[in-house]
Design a protein around this motif. Structure first.
Motif, PDB file in Angstrom:
ATOM      1  N   LEU A  20      17.783   5.421  -1.930  1.00 34.34           N
ATOM      2  CA  LEU A  20      17.897   6.068  -3.237  1.00 34.34           C
ATOM      3  C   LEU A  20      17.209   5.235  -4.325  1.00 34.34           C
ATOM      4  O   LEU A  20      16.571   5.786  -5.229  1.00 34.34           O
ATOM      5  CB  LEU A  20      19.369   6.278  -3.584  1.00 34.34           C
ATOM      6  N   LEU A  21      17.337   3.922  -4.227  1.00 31.81           N
ATOM      7  CA  LEU A  21      16.650   3.055  -5.181  1.00 31.81           C
ATOM      8  C   LEU A  21      15.136   3.190  -5.057  1.00 31.81           C
ATOM      9  O   LEU A  21      14.412   3.236  -6.057  1.00 31.81           O
ATOM     10  CB  LEU A  21      17.077   1.603  -4.966  1.00 31.81           C
ATOM     11  N   LEU A  22      14.651   3.271  -3.825  1.00 34.63           N
ATOM     12  CA  LEU A  22      13.217   3.449  -3.602  1.00 34.63           C
ATOM     13  C   LEU A  22      12.738   4.788  -4.157  1.00 34.63           C
ATOM     14  O   LEU A  22      11.631   4.885  -4.698  1.00 34.63           O
ATOM     15  CB  LEU A  22      12.898   3.355  -2.108  1.00 34.63           C
ATOM     16  N   GLN A  23      13.572   5.813  -4.030  1.00 34.76           N
ATOM     17  CA  GLN A  23      13.214   7.112  -4.600  1.00 34.76           C
ATOM     18  C   GLN A  23      13.044   7.018  -6.107  1.00 34.76           C
ATOM     19  O   GLN A  23      12.106   7.590  -6.685  1.00 34.76           O
ATOM     20  CB  GLN A  23      14.280   8.149  -4.253  1.00 34.76           C
ATOM     21  N   ASN A  64      10.137  -7.997  -1.265  1.00 39.17           N
ATOM     22  CA  ASN A  64       9.356  -8.231  -2.480  1.00 39.17           C
ATOM     23  C   ASN A  64       9.156  -6.984  -3.322  1.00 39.17           C
ATOM     24  O   ASN A  64       8.195  -6.891  -4.092  1.00 39.17           O
ATOM     25  CB  ASN A  64       7.993  -8.856  -2.137  1.00 39.17           C
ATOM     26  N   VAL A  65      10.066  -6.023  -3.178  1.00 40.31           N
ATOM     27  CA  VAL A  65      10.010  -4.823  -4.013  1.00 40.31           C
ATOM     28  C   VAL A  65      10.625  -5.113  -5.377  1.00 40.31           C
ATOM     29  O   VAL A  65      10.168  -4.597  -6.400  1.00 40.31           O
ATOM     30  CB  VAL A  65      10.739  -3.649  -3.326  1.00 40.31           C
ATOM     31  N   TRP A 184       3.459  -3.251   0.090  1.00 46.38           N
ATOM     32  CA  TRP A 184       3.170  -4.043   1.282  1.00 46.38           C
ATOM     33  C   TRP A 184       1.800  -3.669   1.817  1.00 46.38           C
ATOM     34  O   TRP A 184       1.191  -2.696   1.368  1.00 46.38           O
ATOM     35  CB  TRP A 184       4.254  -3.843   2.352  1.00 46.38           C
ATOM     36  N   ALA A 185       1.315  -4.494   2.744  1.00 44.72           N
ATOM     37  CA  ALA A 185      -0.028  -4.271   3.284  1.00 44.72           C
ATOM     38  C   ALA A 185      -0.081  -4.719   4.734  1.00 44.72           C
ATOM     39  O   ALA A 185       0.737  -5.520   5.189  1.00 44.72           O
ATOM     40  CB  ALA A 185      -1.063  -5.019   2.456  1.00 44.72           C
ATOM     41  N   GLU A 186      -1.054  -4.176   5.435  1.00 46.43           N
ATOM     42  CA  GLU A 186      -1.326  -4.614   6.802  1.00 46.43           C
ATOM     43  C   GLU A 186      -2.799  -4.971   6.893  1.00 46.43           C
ATOM     44  O   GLU A 186      -3.638  -4.388   6.209  1.00 46.43           O
ATOM     45  CB  GLU A 186      -0.966  -3.525   7.816  1.00 46.43           C
ATOM     46  N   GLU A 187      -3.112  -5.958   7.739  1.00 48.87           N
ATOM     47  CA  GLU A 187      -4.487  -6.428   7.833  1.00 48.87           C
ATOM     48  C   GLU A 187      -4.944  -6.561   9.277  1.00 48.87           C
ATOM     49  O   GLU A 187      -4.138  -6.837  10.167  1.00 48.87           O
ATOM     50  CB  GLU A 187      -4.632  -7.797   7.147  1.00 48.87           C
ATOM     51  N   GLN A 188      -6.236  -6.382   9.458  1.00 47.31           N
ATOM     52  CA  GLN A 188      -6.897  -6.688  10.725  1.00 47.31           C
ATOM     53  C   GLN A 188      -7.987  -7.721  10.421  1.00 47.31           C
ATOM     54  O   GLN A 188      -8.792  -7.529   9.510  1.00 47.31           O
ATOM     55  CB  GLN A 188      -7.504  -5.439  11.348  1.00 47.31           C
ATOM     56  N   GLY A 221       7.392   4.576  -0.585  1.00 43.15           N
ATOM     57  CA  GLY A 221       7.393   5.684   0.360  1.00 43.15           C
ATOM     58  C   GLY A 221       6.398   5.511   1.480  1.00 43.15           C
ATOM     59  O   GLY A 221       6.067   6.471   2.173  1.00 43.15           O
ATOM     60  N   ASN A 222       5.899   4.266   1.665  1.00 42.86           N
ATOM     61  CA  ASN A 222       4.935   3.965   2.731  1.00 42.86           C
ATOM     62  C   ASN A 222       3.684   4.841   2.652  1.00 42.86           C
ATOM     63  O   ASN A 222       3.153   5.286   3.664  1.00 42.86           O
ATOM     64  CB  ASN A 222       5.600   4.101   4.104  1.00 42.86           C
TER      65      ASN A 222
END
Length: 244
Positions: A20-23, A64-65, A184-188, A221-222
């Motif tokens: 709910l907080l993320l919303q 870290n939000v 957030w992030a993802e890396e290659q 929400g990704n």
């Protein structure tokens, strides 16, 4: 309002409160750098205990939000803060000195997404993206060449002029001008050899060794909203990754 307690069987209660907080964050109710309501107020709002709210906020802080400031409260994390703005940048000078990069934006234009970029941004190959190119210098030397892809609807009105007049981290620009916070992030990562174009931008010989970093960054929400194709010249730098 229906009490959250009534649906507690579906997931841990604190996870429901976290959702709910993320919303609320995704809806822009609380802006980056601004405080969220107190645990007491949130407990009253959601009809749960303060302990449940605290656990939900702890989970967001671990991601870290949000950021807790002793004696001041809990604030929405912002990439404009010194402690957060370089969280996604893992380059470190070999001599241990502070990393200070100076940006030069080369272009900002709309183009059709290729299949790979479209897939990363969850678009159709025929959809448009905004393509930004920039060079970052360390100690006066070209060190990073980036091609950045953005969603046009979310970054409507972005331009080379606006980018070039911004002083600060790029993610802070996204927050201030487009109400978009990177969560957030993802890396290659892989080693590559410089093409003729990269060699020209980075003042290298073609075939020189570079570190290629493909980063996909997500907002609340990704939702993927940015892709970066970065090439690092690491003669005086190294890449740090903390494992746990």
């Amino acid at each position: 309002m229906r009490s959250v307690e009534q649906s507690a069987s579906f997931s841990p209660l604190y996870q429901q409160i976290k959702g709910l907080l993320l919303q609320s964050l995704q809806a822009g109710e609380w802006q980056p750098g601004h405080p969220i309501p107190s645990e007491m107020d949130l407990a009253e709002r959601y009809k749960v205990s303060q302990g449940t709210v605290r656990k939900a906020i702890d989970a967001l802080a671990a991601e870290n939000v949000v950021v807790r400031h002793q004696g001041k409260g809990t604030f929405v994390a912002s990439h404009r803060e010194d402690a957060v703005q370089f969280r996604f940048l893992r380059l470190v000078p070999d001599d241990g000195k502070e990393l200070i990069l100076k940006s030069s934006f080369l272009s900002c234009a709309s183009r059709q997404a290729d299949a790979h970029i479209a897939s990363l941004l969850e678009l159709r190959p025929s959809d448009s993206v905004i393509e930004v190119k920039r060079i970052q210098r360390f100690g006066g030397q070209p060190t990073v060449f980036e091609t950045i892809y953005l969603l046009p609807k979310r970054f409507e009105g972005i331009s080379l002029e606006r980018l070039s007049t911004w002083h600060g981290p790029l993610y802070g620009f996204y927050e201030s001008e487009f109400n978009t916070h990177m969560v957030w992030a993802e890396e290659q990562i892989k080693a590559v050899n410089a093409s003729a174009e990269l060699a020209k931008h980075l003042n290298l010989d073609p075939g020189a060794a570079l570190l290629s970093v493909e980063r996909r960054s997500f907002t609340y929400g990704n939702k993927p909203v940015e892709v970066r194709m970065a090439y690092y010249e690491t003669t005086k730098l190294h890449y740090v990754n903390e494992l746990s």
